[in-house]
Every structure is written in structure tokens, then in C-alpha cells.
Design an enzyme around this catalytic site. Structure first.
Site, short mmCIF file in Angstrom:
data_model
loop_
_atom_site.label_atom_id
_atom_site.label_comp_id
_atom_site.label_asym_id
_atom_site.label_seq_id
_atom_site.Cartn_x
_atom_site.Cartn_y
_atom_site.Cartn_z
N GLU A 239 -28.77 43.74 -73.44
CA GLU A 239 -27.92 43.18 -74.48
C GLU A 239 -28.78 42.36 -75.44
O GLU A 239 -29.07 41.20 -75.18
CB GLU A 239 -26.86 42.26 -73.86
CG GLU A 239 -25.79 42.95 -73.07
CD GLU A 239 -24.73 41.98 -72.55
OE1 GLU A 239 -23.55 42.31 -72.62
OE2 GLU A 239 -25.11 40.89 -72.08
N GLU B 172 -15.50 41.27 -65.12
CA GLU B 172 -16.82 41.78 -65.47
C GLU B 172 -17.83 41.06 -64.59
O GLU B 172 -17.85 39.82 -64.57
CB GLU B 172 -17.13 41.55 -66.94
CG GLU B 172 -18.51 42.05 -67.36
CD GLU B 172 -18.80 41.84 -68.84
OE1 GLU B 172 -19.83 42.38 -69.31
OE2 GLU B 172 -18.02 41.13 -69.51
#
Length: 258
Positions: free
Chosen positions: A240, A147
Site C-alpha cells: 500500500e 479487515e
């Protein structure tokens, strides 16, 4: 000859007007209603709005709604409003996902040009980030291996890291990296499923970003051992949030894989 002039003048006007009509049709062809479901998605040309409220069960209370605003050519605008209270960890990653050009091997990618102009309003202190999120895999469409996050803002949050300083803060594996017109620190950690590489601005918040995300991938393949045989399987951009209340508004966003 006079009757012919009457016949052809309206036709010429229609021909001249056609580009504008095409543009209006493009702008009007997306769903701009508000979506609040945990896994809601809305497709708009090569993009997809993905609510992705994956951590909502960890919150004491809260919600998040997102909507597309407009699409003109390859440039999209959207917004998301969230409020989360209680519980540990990230509650969601509402984002715009690119569905064109993914599952391409890193060695075959020449550039990933992007523009992201955004603003955020909040009523109190928040814990959140605003970031690109890329995933690579050993195979096209396969299980995530790496990621790669490129943070444009850090609001009292922090990246995953294998190492932390005596002050409890994560320590970077590299600093003062000059990439895509800005200076970054790189952090390396693991989320329990895959390796996580996070580029954070050395200082401040970047609300208007224009650059080539491939420069970040090239750095990782050249200096951190990620193989160019890996495939780029996901390319997203969003926020986020962990706690607080805010509205993120993206006025212009584009992304392409070449």
C-alpha cells in the site's frame, strides 16, 4: 532382437523426460507482460494479480505497473513498480489474491500456510507498507465485516487506530504477541466501512516470512471477539503506497487455505 532395441530406447527417453516437460509447461503458462490499468487483473492458476489502483485519483501525479514473473507449482513470483506524488492517503494496493479455498468459515479452517520472500528498492523516502490483507464476512461472499492486516514492513506509514498517544502515534490494543515465529503489536481501528485489525512487527522489517496466518485469526477469535462463524472471503498480499517511488519484488510467494 536388435531392431526391438532401436524401437524401445527412444520411448524410454521420452518417459524419463516427461516430468521436466510438465514443469516447463507450468512455468510457461502465465501472462508475464506488464499491466498498468487501474483495475487490471491477471489469473495464474489459483492466484490472481490485482492492480487495484483504488486511490490514484487522489494523487497529483503518478502511476503503477505490475507483472507476474513465474509460477512453479503453488509458488508464484511477481513485481510492482510505483511512483506517487501529492494527495492524502493510500493510492493503491497491488497484490496477489488467492482464489482457492476462500468463503470458508473460520471454524472450518485448520491452517493457512504461507511463504513470502520479497525485497524493495526505492530512490528516496517513501510512505508505504507491505502486508497481507484478509477480510471476513458474516456470510460466504458477503459484505466485509473485518479487515485483518499482517504487516511485514512499515515505511513511514501507520495503522488505523481508535486511540492515539500524546505524540500523535496510534496506540496498540495488545503488545508483545508471539505469533508465527515473530513478535507483534495489534492495532484496532475503523476505515469507515469495517473494523480493521492490524498486526505490526514489534521491530524491524520481515523480508522472509514463513508461517501460518490462521494463528492470527485464532488470536482474534479467542481474544478480540471475532466470531468463528465468520467467513474468510478475501486473502491477499501486496503493498500500500502513499507517496514516493519504489519497486517491490517478490521472489517466492505461496498461500493456501486448509
Amino acid at each position: 532382437m536388435f531392431p526391438k532395441l532401436l524401437l524401445f530406447a527412444p520411448l524410454a527417453s521420452l518417459v524419463l523426460a516427461s516430468p521436466a516437460l510438465t514443469d516447463l509447461e507450468t512455468r510457461a503458462s502465465i501472462d508475464t507482460s506488464s499491466h498498468c490499468g487501474q483495475w487490471d487483473t491477471v489469473t495464474a492458476s489459483q492466484y490472481e494479480l490485482f492492480l487495484n489502483l483504488w486511490g490514484k485519483a487522489n494523487a497529483t501525479s503518478g502511476s503503477q505497473c505490475s507483472s507476474l514473473v513465474s509460477l512453479s507449482g503453488s509458488t508464484i513470483s511477481w513485481k510492482t513498480t510505483w511512483t506517487w506524488t501529492g494527495g492524502a492517503g493510500i493510492k493503491s494496493y497491488s497484490n496477489i489474491q488467492l482464489n482457492k479455498g476462500i468463503n470458508t468459515q473460520l471454524s472450518a479452517i485448520s491452517s493457512i500456510p504461507t511463504v513470502w520472500q520479497w525485497s524493495q528498492s526505492s530512490s528516496s523516502s517513501i510512505v508505504a507498507d507491505v502486508a497481507y490483507d484478509l477480510f471476513t464476512s458474516k456470510t460466504a461472499g458477503g459484505k466485509n465485516t473485518n479487515e485483518i492486516m499482517i504487516w511485514l514492513a512499515n515505511f513511514n506509514a501507520g495503522p488505523l487506530s481508535y486511540t492515539y498517544g500524546s505524540n500523535g502515534k496510534p496506540t496498540p490494543v495488545a503488545s508483545n504477541l508471539s505469533l508465527a515465529g515473530h513478535t507483534w503489536s495489534l492495532y484496532h481501528g475503523n476505515n469507515g466501512a469495517n473494523e480493521v485489525w492490524s498486526f505490526l512487527p514489534s521491530s524491524g522489517t520481515i523480508t522472509s516470512f514463513s508461517g501460518d496466518l490462521n494463528t492470527f485469526l485464532n488470536y482474534l477469535t479467542q481474544h478480540e471477539g471475532i466470531s468463528t462463524s465468520q467467513y474468510l472471503v478475501t486473502a491477499q498480499a501486496g503493498t500500500e503506497p502513499t507517496s514516493g517511488s519504489a519497486t517491490l519484488t517478490t521472489s517466492a510467494y505461496s498461500l493456501a487455505i486448509n
